[in-house]
Design a protein around this motif. Structure first.
Motif, PDB file in Angstrom:
ATOM      1  N   GLN A  82      -7.111   0.345  -6.444  1.00  2.62           N
ATOM      2  CA  GLN A  82      -7.630   1.516  -5.738  1.00  2.62           C
ATOM      3  C   GLN A  82      -8.898   1.134  -4.995  1.00  2.62           C
ATOM      4  O   GLN A  82      -9.743   0.394  -5.517  1.00  2.62           O
ATOM      5  CB  GLN A  82      -7.935   2.663  -6.700  1.00  2.62           C
ATOM      6  CG  GLN A  82      -8.503   3.897  -6.003  1.00  2.62           C
ATOM      7  CD  GLN A  82      -8.791   5.054  -6.941  1.00  2.62           C
ATOM      8  OE1 GLN A  82      -8.514   4.974  -8.132  1.00  2.62           O
ATOM      9  NE2 GLN A  82      -9.358   6.131  -6.411  1.00  2.62           N
ATOM     10  N   ARG A  83      -9.017   1.662  -3.759  1.00  4.52           N
ATOM     11  CA  ARG A  83     -10.217   1.450  -2.949  1.00  4.52           C
ATOM     12  C   ARG A  83     -11.066   2.713  -2.968  1.00  4.52           C
ATOM     13  O   ARG A  83     -10.548   3.823  -2.899  1.00  4.52           O
ATOM     14  CB  ARG A  83      -9.828   1.098  -1.504  1.00  4.52           C
ATOM     15  CG  ARG A  83     -11.010   0.818  -0.585  1.00  4.52           C
ATOM     16  CD  ARG A  83     -10.534   0.386   0.793  1.00  4.52           C
ATOM     17  NE  ARG A  83      -9.757   1.423   1.462  1.00  4.52           N
ATOM     18  CZ  ARG A  83     -10.280   2.424   2.155  1.00  4.52           C
ATOM     19  NH1 ARG A  83     -11.607   2.553   2.243  1.00  4.52           N
ATOM     20  NH2 ARG A  83      -9.506   3.318   2.751  1.00  4.52           N
ATOM     21  N   PHE A  84     -12.385   2.542  -3.051  1.00  2.44           N
ATOM     22  CA  PHE A  84     -13.313   3.661  -3.068  1.00  2.44           C
ATOM     23  C   PHE A  84     -14.117   3.705  -1.774  1.00  2.44           C
ATOM     24  O   PHE A  84     -14.264   2.700  -1.081  1.00  2.44           O
ATOM     25  CB  PHE A  84     -14.270   3.545  -4.258  1.00  2.44           C
ATOM     26  CG  PHE A  84     -13.566   3.457  -5.584  1.00  2.44           C
ATOM     27  CD1 PHE A  84     -13.157   4.602  -6.246  1.00  2.44           C
ATOM     28  CD2 PHE A  84     -13.297   2.226  -6.156  1.00  2.44           C
ATOM     29  CE1 PHE A  84     -12.501   4.527  -7.461  1.00  2.44           C
ATOM     30  CE2 PHE A  84     -12.639   2.128  -7.375  1.00  2.44           C
ATOM     31  CZ  PHE A  84     -12.241   3.287  -8.029  1.00  2.44           C
ATOM     32  N   GLU A 130     -13.543  -1.810  -4.543  1.00  5.46           N
ATOM     33  CA  GLU A 130     -12.177  -1.630  -5.024  1.00  5.46           C
ATOM     34  C   GLU A 130     -12.076  -2.150  -6.443  1.00  5.46           C
ATOM     35  O   GLU A 130     -12.900  -2.949  -6.895  1.00  5.46           O
ATOM     36  CB  GLU A 130     -11.166  -2.355  -4.137  1.00  5.46           C
ATOM     37  CG  GLU A 130     -11.224  -3.861  -4.282  1.00  5.46           C
ATOM     38  CD  GLU A 130     -10.165  -4.591  -3.464  1.00  5.46           C
ATOM     39  OE1 GLU A 130      -9.272  -5.193  -4.095  1.00  5.46           O
ATOM     40  OE2 GLU A 130     -10.253  -4.561  -2.227  1.00  5.46           O
ATOM     41  N   TRP A 159      -4.837   2.240   2.995  1.00  5.49           N
ATOM     42  CA  TRP A 159      -4.921   1.299   1.882  1.00  5.49           C
ATOM     43  C   TRP A 159      -5.835   1.835   0.779  1.00  5.49           C
ATOM     44  O   TRP A 159      -6.732   1.158   0.301  1.00  5.49           O
ATOM     45  CB  TRP A 159      -5.386  -0.083   2.358  1.00  5.49           C
ATOM     46  CG  TRP A 159      -4.288  -0.843   3.029  1.00  5.49           C
ATOM     47  CD1 TRP A 159      -3.865  -0.669   4.322  1.00  5.49           C
ATOM     48  CD2 TRP A 159      -3.434  -1.835   2.446  1.00  5.49           C
ATOM     49  NE1 TRP A 159      -2.811  -1.502   4.584  1.00  5.49           N
ATOM     50  CE2 TRP A 159      -2.527  -2.237   3.453  1.00  5.49           C
ATOM     51  CE3 TRP A 159      -3.365  -2.435   1.198  1.00  5.49           C
ATOM     52  CZ2 TRP A 159      -1.555  -3.208   3.228  1.00  5.49           C
ATOM     53  CZ3 TRP A 159      -2.406  -3.399   0.961  1.00  5.49           C
ATOM     54  CH2 TRP A 159      -1.508  -3.777   1.963  1.00  5.49           C
ATOM     55  N   ARG A 160      -5.558   3.054   0.353  1.00  9.06           N
ATOM     56  CA  ARG A 160      -6.327   3.671  -0.725  1.00  9.06           C
ATOM     57  C   ARG A 160      -5.801   3.244  -2.094  1.00  9.06           C
ATOM     58  O   ARG A 160      -6.558   3.031  -3.037  1.00  9.06           O
ATOM     59  CB  ARG A 160      -6.264   5.193  -0.578  1.00  9.06           C
ATOM     60  CG  ARG A 160      -6.999   5.971  -1.648  1.00  9.06           C
ATOM     61  CD  ARG A 160      -8.491   5.795  -1.546  1.00  9.06           C
ATOM     62  NE  ARG A 160      -9.012   6.321  -0.288  1.00  9.06           N
ATOM     63  CZ  ARG A 160     -10.266   6.209   0.093  1.00  9.06           C
ATOM     64  NH1 ARG A 160     -11.137   5.597  -0.673  1.00  9.06           N
ATOM     65  NH2 ARG A 160     -10.659   6.712   1.249  1.00  9.06           N
ATOM     66  N   TYR A 161      -4.446   3.120  -2.217  1.00 10.72           N
ATOM     67  CA  TYR A 161      -3.808   2.710  -3.463  1.00 10.72           C
ATOM     68  C   TYR A 161      -2.742   1.670  -3.142  1.00 10.72           C
ATOM     69  O   TYR A 161      -2.088   1.747  -2.097  1.00 10.72           O
ATOM     70  CB  TYR A 161      -3.152   3.901  -4.180  1.00 10.72           C
ATOM     71  CG  TYR A 161      -4.061   5.087  -4.355  1.00 10.72           C
ATOM     72  CD1 TYR A 161      -4.979   5.133  -5.396  1.00 10.72           C
ATOM     73  CD2 TYR A 161      -4.005   6.169  -3.466  1.00 10.72           C
ATOM     74  CE1 TYR A 161      -5.820   6.224  -5.556  1.00 10.72           C
ATOM     75  CE2 TYR A 161      -4.830   7.265  -3.620  1.00 10.72           C
ATOM     76  CZ  TYR A 161      -5.742   7.283  -4.664  1.00 10.72           C
ATOM     77  OH  TYR A 161      -6.577   8.359  -4.819  1.00 10.72           O
ATOM     78  N   TRP A 162      -2.515   0.729  -4.063  1.00 11.05           N
ATOM     79  CA  TRP A 162      -1.523  -0.309  -3.795  1.00 11.05           C
ATOM     80  C   TRP A 162      -1.035  -0.954  -5.094  1.00 11.05           C
ATOM     81  O   TRP A 162      -1.641  -0.826  -6.155  1.00 11.05           O
ATOM     82  CB  TRP A 162      -2.117  -1.397  -2.899  1.00 11.05           C
ATOM     83  CG  TRP A 162      -3.318  -2.081  -3.491  1.00 11.05           C
ATOM     84  CD1 TRP A 162      -3.323  -3.157  -4.337  1.00 11.05           C
ATOM     85  CD2 TRP A 162      -4.682  -1.726  -3.312  1.00 11.05           C
ATOM     86  NE1 TRP A 162      -4.609  -3.484  -4.695  1.00 11.05           N
ATOM     87  CE2 TRP A 162      -5.471  -2.623  -4.077  1.00 11.05           C
ATOM     88  CE3 TRP A 162      -5.318  -0.732  -2.571  1.00 11.05           C
ATOM     89  CZ2 TRP A 162      -6.853  -2.547  -4.117  1.00 11.05           C
ATOM     90  CZ3 TRP A 162      -6.709  -0.665  -2.617  1.00 11.05           C
ATOM     91  CH2 TRP A 162      -7.456  -1.576  -3.376  1.00 11.05           C
ATOM     92  N   SER A 189       0.821  -1.197   0.000  1.00  9.91           N
ATOM     93  CA  SER A 189       0.000   0.000   0.000  1.00  9.91           C
ATOM     94  C   SER A 189       0.864   1.258   0.000  1.00  9.91           C
ATOM     95  O   SER A 189       1.947   1.290   0.576  1.00  9.91           O
ATOM     96  CB  SER A 189      -0.906   0.013   1.237  1.00  9.91           C
ATOM     97  OG  SER A 189      -1.663   1.207   1.289  1.00  9.91           O
ATOM     98  N   THR A 234      -0.602   4.208   1.047  1.00  6.56           N
ATOM     99  CA  THR A 234      -1.226   5.093   2.033  1.00  6.56           C
ATOM    100  C   THR A 234      -1.600   4.305   3.277  1.00  6.56           C
ATOM    101  O   THR A 234      -1.836   3.089   3.203  1.00  6.56           O
ATOM    102  CB  THR A 234      -2.489   5.753   1.459  1.00  6.56           C
ATOM    103  OG1 THR A 234      -3.436   4.731   1.098  1.00  6.56           O
ATOM    104  CG2 THR A 234      -2.165   6.583   0.225  1.00  6.56           C
ATOM    105  N   ASN A 285      -8.957  -3.447  -9.434  1.00  5.08           N
ATOM    106  CA  ASN A 285      -7.564  -3.764  -9.733  1.00  5.08           C
ATOM    107  C   ASN A 285      -7.387  -3.881 -11.239  1.00  5.08           C
ATOM    108  O   ASN A 285      -8.195  -4.539 -11.919  1.00  5.08           O
ATOM    109  CB  ASN A 285      -7.152  -5.095  -9.084  1.00  5.08           C
ATOM    110  CG  ASN A 285      -7.184  -5.046  -7.573  1.00  5.08           C
ATOM    111  OD1 ASN A 285      -6.216  -4.668  -6.932  1.00  5.08           O
ATOM    112  ND2 ASN A 285      -8.315  -5.424  -6.984  1.00  5.08           N
TER     113      ASN A 285
END
Length: 275
Positions: free
Chosen positions: A171-173, A183, A148-151, A143, A145, A185
């Motif tokens: 990305q998680r929404f 999310e 775990w917003r972007y990974w 991750s 952030t 991928n």
């Protein structure tokens, strides 16, 4: 200068408060990702999730036939701090948050293989059946952030008949950090020649029996894929989970006579009761 120092101190305090809130909100799940089920509610020991799902999917890799299939959902899990050991379907696994940024997952499972009966239109006649086999899956997510917003994601599938790799970004929404929300991928999938020919190759014997043109794949890029996951807590005990997959094959795979379609797709929805 004094005002700048004060503003900097206030900013640091606010960031510290935000990270503390995130940690508090996230304490009931290992990581706040909809694709990673965690039925433990933040407690060490046993946890159980049991449910049923329905999938609408391609009949086999490369098929232009689609159908509905019922599948069990949920898992048996045992948590020890940042480690979760689980049994889900025919797979045994270990999942661990080894640091705030790294999530590791290792699974021993089965490759279901392929049977000629998977095609109602007789597209697989003469190709023979493929038996189930063990496969080892190792996955890592890193991750960028604290929430775990972007990974970045990487996955290796090693089986008795070849290997497959997956690399991508996610990305998680949504604002939730309890494992609900959605999310997406975006991934690139590669396979070695053995894995490629298991699914899309036609050898001399199979060609004679099926009438399909003989072909041997060299491996390399298999596809570009998109994976969407959604999880919603209906109440304290019931969860709704949805997933959609789309995989667009490379030109080499599309050249195979087994690939009746240029893509593979799947949509599924499950209802899970968490004990």
């Amino acid at each position: 200068m004094k005002n700048k120092i004060i503003r900097l101190m206030v900013t640091l305090v606010l960031l510290s408060s935000i990270n503390t809130v995130i940690a508090q909100d996230n304490k009931n799940v290992l990581v706040p990702l909809p694709s990673v089920d965690d039925f433990t509610k933040g407690e060490n020991g046993w946890a159980f999730g049991l449910g049923l799902g329905v999938e609408y999917e391609s009949a086999y890799e490369g098929s232009d036939e689609f159908g509905f299939e019922a599948q069990p959902a949920g898992a048996v899990q045992w948590r020890n701090d940042n480690h979760i050991y689980y049994f889900a379907g025919e797979a045994f696994g270990w999942r661990s948050l080894v640091s705030d940024e790294w999530l590791l997952d290792a699974v021993v499972g089965f490759d279901e293989g392929r049977e000629k009966g998977d095609s109602d239109d007789g597209r697989l006649d003469g190709l023979g059946d493929q038996e189930e086999g063990f496969e080892l899956v190792f996955q890592a997510r890193r991750s960028f952030t604290p929430d775990w917003r972007y990974w970045l994601v990487g996955r290796l599938v090693a089986g008795e008949e070849g290997n497959l790799g997956l690399f991508g970004i996610g990305q998680r929404f949504g604002e939730q950090t309890d494992g609900t929300g959605s999310e997406v991928n975006l991934v690139v999938v590669v396979h070695d020649s053995e894995y490629a020919n298991k699914g899309f190759g036609v050898n001399e014997e199979q060609s004679a029996a099926s009438g399909l043109e003989e072909i041997k794949l060299s491996g390399g890029i298999r596809s570009i894929g998109l994976d969407y996951n959604y999880r919603h807590n209906i109440n304290e005990s019931w969860q709704l989970y949805g997933e959609a997959l789309f995989e667009y094959y490379s030109s080499e795979v599309r050249d195979s006579p087994i690939a009746r379609s240029d893509y593979e797709a799947e949509v599924g929805i499950s209802v899970i009761y968490v004990f």
